[in-house]
Design a protein around this motif. Structure first.
Motif, mmCIF file in Angstrom:
data_model
loop_
_atom_site.group_PDB
_atom_site.id
_atom_site.type_symbol
_atom_site.label_atom_id
_atom_site.label_comp_id
_atom_site.label_asym_id
_atom_site.label_seq_id
_atom_site.Cartn_x
_atom_site.Cartn_y
_atom_site.Cartn_z
ATOM 1 N N LYS A 139 0.817 -1.208 0.000
ATOM 2 C CA LYS A 139 0.000 0.000 0.000
ATOM 3 C C LYS A 139 0.852 1.260 0.000
ATOM 4 C CE LYS A 139 -3.769 2.257 2.523
ATOM 5 N NZ LYS A 139 -4.714 2.146 3.670
ATOM 6 N N THR A 140 1.920 1.261 0.794
ATOM 7 C CA THR A 140 2.743 2.464 0.919
ATOM 8 C C THR A 140 3.970 2.445 0.017
ATOM 9 O OG1 THR A 140 3.914 1.447 2.789
ATOM 10 C CG2 THR A 140 2.006 2.833 3.296
ATOM 11 N N GLY A 141 4.561 1.274 -0.170
ATOM 12 C CA GLY A 141 5.817 1.218 -0.907
ATOM 13 C C GLY A 141 5.685 0.997 -2.400
ATOM 14 N N ILE A 142 4.542 0.502 -2.845
ATOM 15 C CA ILE A 142 4.391 0.183 -4.266
ATOM 16 C C ILE A 142 3.209 0.913 -4.896
ATOM 17 C CG2 ILE A 142 3.935 -1.688 -5.922
ATOM 18 C CD1 ILE A 142 5.533 -3.533 -4.158
ATOM 19 N N TYR A 143 2.025 0.838 -4.266
ATOM 20 C CA TYR A 143 0.831 1.403 -4.880
ATOM 21 C C TYR A 143 0.657 2.905 -4.638
ATOM 22 C CZ TYR A 143 -0.909 -3.311 -5.867
ATOM 23 O OH TYR A 143 -1.067 -4.587 -6.352
ATOM 24 N N ASP A 144 1.284 3.450 -3.612
ATOM 25 C CA ASP A 144 1.086 4.865 -3.296
ATOM 26 C C ASP A 144 1.519 5.734 -4.481
ATOM 27 O OD1 ASP A 144 2.194 7.594 -2.040
ATOM 28 O OD2 ASP A 144 0.668 6.756 -0.706
ATOM 29 N N PRO A 145 0.646 6.656 -4.952
ATOM 30 C CA PRO A 145 0.997 7.450 -6.138
ATOM 31 C C PRO A 145 2.145 8.422 -5.908
ATOM 32 C CG PRO A 145 -1.054 8.229 -5.155
ATOM 33 C CD PRO A 145 -0.701 6.958 -4.446
ATOM 34 N N THR A 146 2.397 8.805 -4.672
ATOM 35 C CA THR A 146 3.457 9.774 -4.394
ATOM 36 C C THR A 146 4.771 9.092 -4.051
ATOM 37 O OG1 THR A 146 1.797 11.328 -3.562
ATOM 38 C CG2 THR A 146 4.107 11.755 -2.983
ATOM 39 N N PHE A 147 4.721 8.094 -3.177
ATOM 40 C CA PHE A 147 5.938 7.457 -2.697
ATOM 41 C C PHE A 147 6.150 6.051 -3.251
ATOM 42 C CE2 PHE A 147 4.234 10.245 0.651
ATOM 43 C CZ PHE A 147 5.254 11.179 0.712
ATOM 44 N N GLY A 148 5.172 5.493 -3.950
ATOM 45 C CA GLY A 148 5.265 4.112 -4.407
ATOM 46 C C GLY A 148 6.123 3.940 -5.650
ATOM 47 N N ILE A 149 6.620 2.708 -5.809
ATOM 48 C CA ILE A 149 7.479 2.390 -6.955
ATOM 49 C C ILE A 149 6.703 2.474 -8.261
ATOM 50 C CG2 ILE A 149 8.863 0.562 -8.015
ATOM 51 C CD1 ILE A 149 9.550 -0.404 -5.213
ATOM 52 N N ILE A 159 3.197 8.558 -18.228
ATOM 53 C CA ILE A 159 1.769 8.312 -17.991
ATOM 54 C C ILE A 159 1.240 9.171 -16.849
ATOM 55 C CG2 ILE A 159 0.067 6.538 -17.414
ATOM 56 C CD1 ILE A 159 1.857 4.481 -18.659
ATOM 57 N N GLY A 160 2.112 9.556 -15.955
ATOM 58 C CA GLY A 160 1.690 10.273 -14.760
ATOM 59 C C GLY A 160 1.577 9.338 -13.576
ATOM 60 N N ARG A 161 1.405 9.919 -12.426
ATOM 61 C CA ARG A 161 1.305 9.113 -11.210
ATOM 62 C C ARG A 161 -0.118 8.591 -11.052
ATOM 63 N NH1 ARG A 161 5.670 9.142 -7.917
ATOM 64 N NH2 ARG A 161 7.339 10.619 -8.465
ATOM 65 N N ILE A 162 -0.254 7.278 -11.140
ATOM 66 C CA ILE A 162 -1.566 6.623 -11.081
ATOM 67 C C ILE A 162 -1.845 6.163 -9.662
ATOM 68 C CG2 ILE A 162 -2.944 4.697 -11.934
ATOM 69 C CD1 ILE A 162 -1.246 4.726 -14.459
#
Length: 309
Positions: A139-149, A159-162
């Motif tokens: 949730k925080t390390g991969i999917y997060d649009p700001t901090f995720g991979i 594409i932009g931050r999804i």
């Protein structure tokens, strides 16, 4: 006649003594049997009893029997029907993805190369991570649009931050669950590949068969029971997938990722309707049994002498 009667009487006495000895031999297993009944069957009976009642913890009305009304109301509950559809889609997708990815990893790790032991250890690690810890990390390390991979990757390619969780909630649940259960599939399928007779592969190589032909014609039929067993076990556990849904999406948006297990939880601990939650739980159990029992009959063949049933 007398000798025949005596013979029959002696056989009957021996049978009684043998039966009594058998019961005495099983007596030490009685505490374990009682414990299993208390842990498994007693909650089932209590849940079945509650499912026939209208019992809401926040209502001033006392519990009363409504018999099968909770089960009948399930047919008109749009959210419950959607939860059944979500459960089927996510379970099928996760099982297929886990078997395919686990099989590819097993094929790669079945070959000799430097550092294979370390690679195998790392490959099975996701299966031993606690589901809640894995869901929080994704949730925080991969999917997060700001901090995720993933947000960083999509931003780098233009594409932009999804926001994966809000835009593709069902896909996020499928990916993280398949990531964990692919490691489990790897363990079983790798064991199946290692049990393949090496002399058969060597004979095929001598006859001029390439690796793809050997895998498709020889290895894949050998792996079929292992694939069926993997699909059965993964399906049985994924049907009750809860942690990833609770941590990532809370069943949303608009119940898009609510499966049967999570909907039963919502009815019991958000709506506090124990009667409906128990009835939905019994229906979920019936659906799970309808799915797994035919699969068990298919898989049982690998445990019988002579191979498949």
């Amino acid at each position: 006649m007398t000798s025949i009667s005596l013979s029959d009487g002696s056989r009957s006495a021996r049978a009684r003594r043998s039966g009594a000895k058998g019961w005495w031999d099983r007596l030490p297993l009685l505490p374990a049997l009682i414990f299993v009944i208390l842990v498994t069957q007693l909650p089932f009976v209590i849940t079945l009893y509650y499912s026939f009642q209208r019992w809401n913890l926040v209502s001033t009305n006392p519990p009363r029997f409504v018999w099968f009304r909770n089960f009948v109301n399930a047919a008109s509950d749009a959210t419950f029907l959607k939860a059944i559809l979500n459960t089927g889609i996510m379970t099928l997708s996760i099982v297929v993805a886990s078997v395919v990815v686990g099989g590819l990893l097993a094929a790669g790790l079945n070959r000799e190369f430097r550092g294979r032991t370390i690679a195998r250890t790392l490959a099975v690690t996701p299966f031993f991570i606690m589901p809640v810890a894995a869901a929080l990390f994704w949730k925080t390390g991969i999917y997060d649009p700001t901090f995720g991979i993933l947000g960083w990757i999509t931003d780098e390619i233009g594409i932009g931050r999804i926001n994966w969780i809000s835009q593709y909630p069902k896909v996020t649940i499928i990916i993280i669950t398949a990531w964990q259960w692919s490691a489990f599939a790897l363990l079983i399928l790798l064991a199946g590949m290692q049990s393949f007779p090496t002399e058969v592969a060597e004979a095929a190589e001598v006859d001029g068969a390439n690796r793809f032909y050997t895998f498709r014609r020889l290895m894949l039929p050998h792996l079929r029971p292992f694939i069926e067993l993997t699909a059965l076990l993964v399906a049985m556990y994924v049907l009750e997938n809860f942690a990833a849904i609770a941590i990532l999406t809370n069943g949303g948006p608009a119940h898009a990722t609510t499966n049967l297990s999570y909907y039963v939880y919502l009815e019991a601990f958000s709506a506090f309707d124990l009667g409906r939650a128990s009835a939905f739980g019994m229906i979920s159990l019936a659906l799970a049994m309808a799915l797994t029992i035919p699969m068990l009959r298919v898989v049982s063949g690998i445990f019988k002498e002579g191979g498949r049933a």
